[in-house]
Scaffold this motif. Structure first.
Motif, short mmCIF file in Angstrom:
data_model
loop_
_atom_site.label_atom_id
_atom_site.label_comp_id
_atom_site.label_asym_id
_atom_site.label_seq_id
_atom_site.Cartn_x
_atom_site.Cartn_y
_atom_site.Cartn_z
N ALA A 65 0.58 23.48 30.89
CA ALA A 65 0.15 22.32 30.12
C ALA A 65 0.23 22.63 28.63
O ALA A 65 0.10 23.79 28.21
N SER A 66 0.43 21.58 27.82
CA SER A 66 0.50 21.72 26.37
C SER A 66 -0.75 21.19 25.68
O SER A 66 -0.90 21.31 24.47
N GLY A 67 -1.62 20.56 26.46
CA GLY A 67 -2.84 19.97 25.91
C GLY A 67 -3.54 19.20 27.01
O GLY A 67 -3.14 19.27 28.18
N VAL A 68 -4.57 18.47 26.67
CA VAL A 68 -5.29 17.69 27.67
C VAL A 68 -4.42 16.55 28.19
O VAL A 68 -4.50 16.16 29.35
N ILE A 69 -3.55 16.02 27.34
CA ILE A 69 -2.73 14.86 27.70
C ILE A 69 -1.37 15.33 28.22
O ILE A 69 -0.63 16.02 27.50
N PRO A 70 -1.01 14.99 29.45
CA PRO A 70 0.27 15.43 30.02
C PRO A 70 1.46 14.74 29.37
O PRO A 70 1.33 13.70 28.72
N GLY A 71 2.64 15.32 29.57
CA GLY A 71 3.85 14.84 28.92
C GLY A 71 4.29 13.45 29.31
O GLY A 71 5.04 12.81 28.58
N GLY A 72 3.85 12.98 30.46
CA GLY A 72 4.29 11.66 30.90
C GLY A 72 3.52 10.50 30.30
O GLY A 72 3.90 9.34 30.46
N LEU A 73 2.42 10.78 29.61
CA LEU A 73 1.64 9.70 29.02
C LEU A 73 2.26 9.28 27.69
O LEU A 73 2.85 10.09 26.97
N ARG A 74 2.11 8.00 27.38
CA ARG A 74 2.85 7.44 26.26
C ARG A 74 1.95 7.07 25.08
O ARG A 74 0.74 6.88 25.23
N PHE A 75 2.59 6.95 23.95
CA PHE A 75 2.00 6.33 22.77
C PHE A 75 2.99 5.25 22.39
O PHE A 75 4.08 5.54 21.90
N GLY A 76 2.63 3.99 22.66
CA GLY A 76 3.62 2.92 22.53
C GLY A 76 4.68 3.08 23.60
O GLY A 76 4.36 3.25 24.77
N ASP A 77 5.94 3.08 23.20
CA ASP A 77 7.05 3.20 24.16
C ASP A 77 7.55 4.62 24.33
O ASP A 77 8.50 4.85 25.07
N GLU A 78 6.94 5.60 23.64
CA GLU A 78 7.44 6.96 23.68
C GLU A 78 6.40 7.92 24.23
O GLU A 78 5.21 7.62 24.27
N SER A 79 6.86 9.12 24.60
CA SER A 79 5.96 10.15 25.09
C SER A 79 5.06 10.63 23.95
O SER A 79 5.54 10.98 22.88
N TYR A 80 3.76 10.65 24.22
CA TYR A 80 2.82 11.14 23.21
C TYR A 80 3.09 12.59 22.86
O TYR A 80 3.05 12.98 21.69
#
Length: 542
Positions: A339-354
């Motif tokens: 993991a890179s943080g609490v938020i996984p790579g598949g979650l988005r910010f707008g239309d892009e990966s956070y």
């Protein structure tokens, strides 16, 4: 949900009859997918369980939806305009959309309902639905996502009445929504159950029973609920839907099956057209020709702390455990990426990966610092040792025992920990009910937005499984919604992640996939970004 008993013979007919009129392209069939439990209610503004959300997603339609390629497009709205400052959204509703009122629901409206009820779906229906979602007494699990709307948070807190929400019907088919600040997630938010329309006249007729049974529901989506049994919820094609010819299946059979271990076999033999799968099931099915397995990177294997626990309220004890957590046995077992943080790579910010926009965190162990925190924690507790139990799924038991050996070697007799391995359904239930001290679990974020992931741990979230109650953290999350620019929002989300990691509330371990298995010949199912919601409007089985 109030259930009606029907005979096994009738159930079999409900499954088989649609198959008699299938077209050559695979349309016109009944498709079957499992859900864990029978929904207690199907009120769109308050449903939270995955199975219920899937039923709502197919029986209701919001202002926008997903097309055949998974892109956001107008749905109940024919089109919409956005102001140059991205604060005002004006939706122009379809004039051919109308409510599907079953004979069962007609009993709620009253005699001669066909002549007296206004079937047209209007802007007022969306105004009423959004106001309901933000009224504090509704306790909608999605309310936080609507705080971008002007006055929304004040309505939710009870400071303002719901008619002060900046959502208005300009006329029957024009709806205006004004935001307090630009929100890149707003169109995604409009697809959530909380944003579904609700006819006020019908709602009042239900007298507080809205969504409790088919008698207290009307629909505007491509399907409607025709039958509820002890074993299934059956949704038939809605011929009153404005685009009924585009709806491919004759019906969707949401069969109730909490035995996850049987799902892969039933996808393989074609009993189920689609199902959520575990990682091991996905690996097994992917070897079968014609079976499709789709991964959605929207979860993380994490160690979480019950901050309400008498021992784990002590931040130094939590930090000692966090900083000494040996992740190597879990990496070896799962083969997953760290993991890179609490938020996984598949979650988005707008239309892009956070995660593509945000920096990664250093999640490496620091055993020297861990020892210092344990010593301080024990002094604060005025104790010589601590005894804790870590809860995990059966599949992770051996890896967790290897982690425990490292703890024992590092801390000796001052640190005693036991492992309790349970089936995944029990694990989920106990975590939800706060019946644990430490737990290793797959955290999933169905909303698929980075903001919702950090909101989950606030004191005012219904999904706060760790029991964190810190004003400092709550204020960080509030800062996210107050941000005026994308960079400010991302920095505030990162600050929330940093708090959860540094205060040892969550220890991210590996990024995990949510898997969907599709039987041979199944095409056209559309998925939400997190993969937990399936839209069957275009689905066929050839």
């Amino acid at each position: 949900m109030v259930k009606r008993l029907i005979s096994v013979f009738i159930c079999i007919l409900l499954i088989l009859l649609p198959l008699a009129s299938c077209s050559s392209d695979g349309a016109g069939k009944q498709l079957i997918t499992p859900i864990d439990t029978a929904p207690e209610y199907l009120d769109p503004q308050i449903v939270s369980e995955i199975g219920a959300r899937n039923i709502i997603a197919n029986c209701f339609e919001g202002l926008v939806g997903l097309d055949e390629n998974g892109n956001i497009v107008p749905a109940a709205a024919e089109n919409y305009d956005v102001s140059s400052d991205k604060l005002t959204y004006t939706f122009h509703l379809r004039t051919d959309a109308k409510w599907r009122v079953t004979a069962d629901a007609g009993k709620t409206i009253g005699e001669n309902y066909k002549d007296t009820f206004d079937y047209a779906i209007t802007a007022d229906d969306f105004v009423f639905g959004l106001r309901r979602a933000l009224q504090p007494e509704t306790k909608s699990p999605y309310a936080h996502a609507l705080f971008c709307i002007e006055n929304a948070e004040k309505v939710y807190s009870g400071e303002l009445s719901s008619d002060r929400l900046a959502v208005s019907a300009i006329d029957d088919h024009t709806l205006m929504i004004t935001l307090e600040r630009p929100d890149p997630d707003f169109l995604y938010t409009l697809m959530s159950p909380a944003c579904m329309p609700c006819d006020e006249v019908f709602f009042e007729k239900t007298a507080g029973r809205y969504g409790l049974s088919t008698q207290y529901l009307i629909y505007n989506g491509p399907f409607y609920i025709s039958t509820v049994t002890d074993n299934a919820v059956i949704a038939k094609k809605n011929e009153d839907y404005h685009s009924a010819p585009s709806v491919k299946p004759a019906s969707i059979y949401f069969t109730i099956n909490s035995e996850q271990e049987t799902r892969a076999k039933k996808v393989k033999d074609g009993t189920y057209e689609a199902s959520l799968l575990t990682a091991s099931q996905a690996d097994e099915l992917s070897r079968n020709k014609g079976i499709t397995v789709l991964p959605f990177l929207s979860g993380e294997l994490s160690l979480i702390f019950n901050c309400r626990d008498e021992i784990l309220t002590n931040i130094d004890i939590r930090r000692a455990i966090s900083l000494s957590f040996d992740k190597k046995p879990l990496f070896e077992l799962t083969g997953l990426s760290a993991a890179s943080g609490v938020i996984p790579g598949g979650l988005r910010f707008g239309d892009e990966s956070y995660r593509k926009k945000a920096a990664s965190f250093d999640l490496s162990a620091n055993e020297k610092a861990a020892g210092k925190h344990l010593k301080t924690g024990l002094e604060t507790l005025e104790a010589d040792d601590v005894e804790l139990t870590i809860l995990c799924a059966v599949e992770y038991e051996n890896a967790v025992r290897a982690v425990m050996q490292n703890w024992q070697s590092l801390f000796g007799v001052s640190f005693n920990i036991a492992v309790e391995a349970v089936e995944s359904t029990e694990l989920s239930t106990r975590i939800k009910n706060g019946e644990y001290q430490l737990a290793l679990c797959n955290l999933r974020y169905p909303d698929s937005s980075a903001f919702s992931a950090v909101y989950r741990y606030t004191s005012f979230s219904r999904d706060n499984i760790v029991g964190l109650d810190q004003r400092q953290y709550d204020n960080i999350v509030k800062k996210i919604k107050a941000s005026q620019t994308e960079r400010e929002s991302i920095e505030a989300i990162q600050e929330a992640e940093a708090y959860l990691i540094s205060c040892a509330v969550v220890v991210p371990v590996c990024e995990t996939d949510v898997y969907i298995g599709l039987a041979k010949g199944v095409q056209g199912i559309i998925f939400s970004p997190a993969g937990d919601t399936m839209y069957f409007r275009y689905a066929v089985k050839k």
